[in-house]
Each structure stands twice: as C-alpha cells, then as structure tokens.
Write a protein that holds these residues in place. Sequence first.
Motif, mmCIF file in Angstrom:
data_model
loop_
_atom_site.group_PDB
_atom_site.id
_atom_site.type_symbol
_atom_site.label_atom_id
_atom_site.label_comp_id
_atom_site.label_asym_id
_atom_site.label_seq_id
_atom_site.Cartn_x
_atom_site.Cartn_y
_atom_site.Cartn_z
ATOM 1 N N LYS A 134 -4.592 -4.173 5.317
ATOM 2 C CA LYS A 134 -3.617 -5.246 5.158
ATOM 3 C C LYS A 134 -4.234 -6.632 5.354
ATOM 4 O O LYS A 134 -3.874 -7.592 4.680
ATOM 5 C CB LYS A 134 -2.465 -5.049 6.153
ATOM 6 N N ASP A 179 -3.039 -2.884 -2.344
ATOM 7 C CA ASP A 179 -4.195 -2.557 -1.517
ATOM 8 C C ASP A 179 -4.644 -1.115 -1.771
ATOM 9 O O ASP A 179 -4.573 -0.268 -0.892
ATOM 10 C CB ASP A 179 -3.783 -2.768 -0.047
ATOM 11 N N HIS A 207 0.855 -1.190 0.000
ATOM 12 C CA HIS A 207 0.000 0.000 0.000
ATOM 13 C C HIS A 207 0.889 1.238 0.000
ATOM 14 O O HIS A 207 1.617 1.466 0.958
ATOM 15 C CB HIS A 207 -0.917 -0.002 1.230
HETATM 16 N N1 UDP Z 1 -0.184 -2.460 4.018
HETATM 17 C C1 UDP Z 1 -1.309 -2.768 3.268
HETATM 18 N N2 UDP Z 1 -2.464 -2.067 3.465
HETATM 19 C C2 UDP Z 1 -2.558 -1.078 4.408
HETATM 20 C C3 UDP Z 1 -1.420 -0.800 5.197
HETATM 21 C C4 UDP Z 1 -0.243 -1.516 4.984
HETATM 22 O O1 UDP Z 1 -1.274 -3.654 2.404
HETATM 23 O O2 UDP Z 1 -3.629 -0.471 4.529
HETATM 24 C C5 UDP Z 1 1.067 -3.237 3.795
HETATM 25 C C6 UDP Z 1 2.322 -2.381 3.586
HETATM 26 O O3 UDP Z 1 2.499 -2.029 2.245
HETATM 27 C C7 UDP Z 1 3.429 -3.309 4.081
HETATM 28 C C8 UDP Z 1 2.736 -4.082 5.194
HETATM 29 O O4 UDP Z 1 1.333 -3.985 4.951
HETATM 30 O O5 UDP Z 1 3.870 -4.218 3.097
HETATM 31 C C9 UDP Z 1 3.096 -3.554 6.561
HETATM 32 O O6 UDP Z 1 2.782 -2.191 6.632
HETATM 33 P P1 UDP Z 1 3.661 -1.135 7.428
HETATM 34 O O7 UDP Z 1 5.105 -1.311 7.147
HETATM 35 O O8 UDP Z 1 3.053 0.188 7.136
HETATM 36 O O9 UDP Z 1 3.309 -1.569 8.919
HETATM 37 P P2 UDP Z 1 4.288 -1.789 10.175
HETATM 38 O O10 UDP Z 1 5.580 -2.382 9.674
HETATM 39 O O11 UDP Z 1 4.462 -0.440 10.751
HETATM 40 O O12 UDP Z 1 3.535 -2.736 11.040
#
Ligand code: UDP
Length: 313
Positions: free
Chosen positions: A79, A48, A17
Amino acid sequence: MSIKDKSAVLSLVVPVHNEEATVNIFYDTLQNIKKELPVAINFYFIDDGSDDKTLSIVKSLNKKDESVHYLSFSRNFGKEAALYAGLQHADGDYVAVMDVDLQDPPELLPEMLSEVMAGPYDAVGTRRVDRRKTKIVRTWFSTRFYKWMNRVSQMHLVEGARDYRVMKRQMVDAILSLPENQRFSKGIFTWVGFHTKYIPFEDRDRVAGKSSWTFWNLTKYGIEGIVSFSTLPLTIVTFLGLFSFGLAVVAGIFIVARALIDNTSVAGWPSMATIILFIGGIQLLSLGVIGRYLSAVFLEVKRRPVYIIKEGR
Ligand code: UDP
Ligand code: MG
C-alpha cells in the motif's frame, strides 16, 4: 463554509489490491458525494498487483468516465508504494488519500475539503476512535505502538490516525520531495510538518471483501516505522552493552579476589552459565537491532524503484 471554486480540482488517490468486491460500490458512493463538493474531482486508482478482476473493473470505469485514471503495478508492491505512485501522479490542487473499502467514511470528504480550503489548515486528516471490542489484542498493540513511536522518535503520531486525508498541493510536493525508498507514510505525513487538523470517526467494517493485512504484516510494518524514524533502539543497545560490560568487570574482580582468598571450590558453574547466557543474549539482541538498521541502509542504497508500472491511463 461555502467556498466554491469549480476550477479547482481534487484528486482522489485510491490504492486497490484484490478489491473486485468493493471498487464499484466505492465509485457509486463517491458519485453522490461528488455533488456536495465545491470543486471538480478526479480519481487515481492504483492497482497494486491484484490477481482478481480489480484491474478490469477499474479499466471499465476509466472507459466510461474520463475523470477516472488508473495505474497498474507489475506485482504487489504494498500500500505504501501505491500511495506514493498515486501522490506522484495526482495533479489536483488538493489531493485526498482514501481506502476503497469505505472504512474511510466518504461523507466526511466535503467537510474535510472545505476545512482545508477555508484555511488555516494545510491538511485535514482522520483518526479512528472507539475500536470495537472484538479486536482487543490488535487494539492493545496498536495503542502501545503509538505511545512508543511518539516516545522514541520526537515525532507526534496521532493515535488511530488513518491515511485518509485531504492535503494542499504544497504539502503533497513536500511529501514527494522525500526521496526514501522504504516509505512509512504515517511518519512522513507528520515529518513534513504543516498544519493538520484531525477529525475523529467511529470505526466501521469494510463494505465487502477482506483485508489484505495480517497481524504479522502489521508487526513488520510497525518495526519498519520505528527503524525509519528513530535511532533510539541503537542507543539503547549501546547502553545495554556498556552496562553488561561494567557488570562483567565487577564480577570478574569479585571472582578473582574470591579465588585468591579462599581457593576451595569448583562450585559456581550455575552462576557462570547464567552470566554467559545473559551476555550472549544481549549480544544477539544488539546484533538483531543493528541488523534492522543495516538492512534498512542496504535496501536504501540499492536505489530500486518503489514500484514498477505495467500499464496506466
Ligand atoms: N492495499 C493495497 N496494497 C496492499 C494491501 C492493501 O493497495 O498490499 C489497499 C486496499 O485495497 C485498501 C487499502 O489499501 O484500499 C487498505 O487496505 P485494507 O482495507 O486491507 O487495510 P485495513 O483497512 O485493514 O487497514
Ligand atoms: Mg480496510
């Protein structure tokens, strides 16, 4: 461990995303990792509903490399929805789930896969340890959350567990057999059972771009997790209700008795106000808790699709 089986396939599910800054870095890194893997690999990028160049980058990877598949949602579904879509479409004998920002260390993949292939594990997951001191508040809430979740749901969530994992086909099918719309994967992964090993790794920064999660999002996610895997809050408010009812009966008897014995005062309105506030507060709280469950039921009975695909290859 040197089990080689080039006829077996590992599918890599990668939700993306707004990740224009990271997709190519991820792909290039994985090309190196690929050489160390004893199986063939294919990618499932799930876009997404990004509104930057993510989709066109993924599409150009798909053009030049036939092992790259992609799906693109009609909007941002979150996600969880992306993971679900990915697991539904991934057809490998083994399936891995991985973030695109390289916070899930790709160099662990060969070890995770060979562990799963060698048995006796059905899945190898990862768990993040030693979070840096910069996020004290978040870490505190997160630790609390795992403690709580484990206490209220008779389910053992591993602290710091990431979604990053490699699973056997059988486990993926089990996960897909859960028909719920509001999917809390951390819970579902545990709920389906199977033998899972967790490998710890040091927390690290994302390679580029920025996280789409806010503190508010994470809080909502936590509440959803509890509501979908535990009914203990409902039990608690039931007892709170019983307790305050009992208290009210005792207080009522006391007040009537006192008025009969010594009918002099109109004093006591502060205590009255306190009691009203107390009971009113418990009622609102209980309504709120019941409301959470009601809304979960409401969303569930609508049977809406978890995601809508706009295009894919
Ligand atoms: N992601 C997604 N949809 C969303 C938010 C995040 O598909 O609405 C994906 C993002 O591209 C990444 C993964 O989920 O590959 C984890 O996101 P992020 O790194 O922002 O989260 P964190 O590492 O802070 O938990
Ligand atoms: Mg991340």
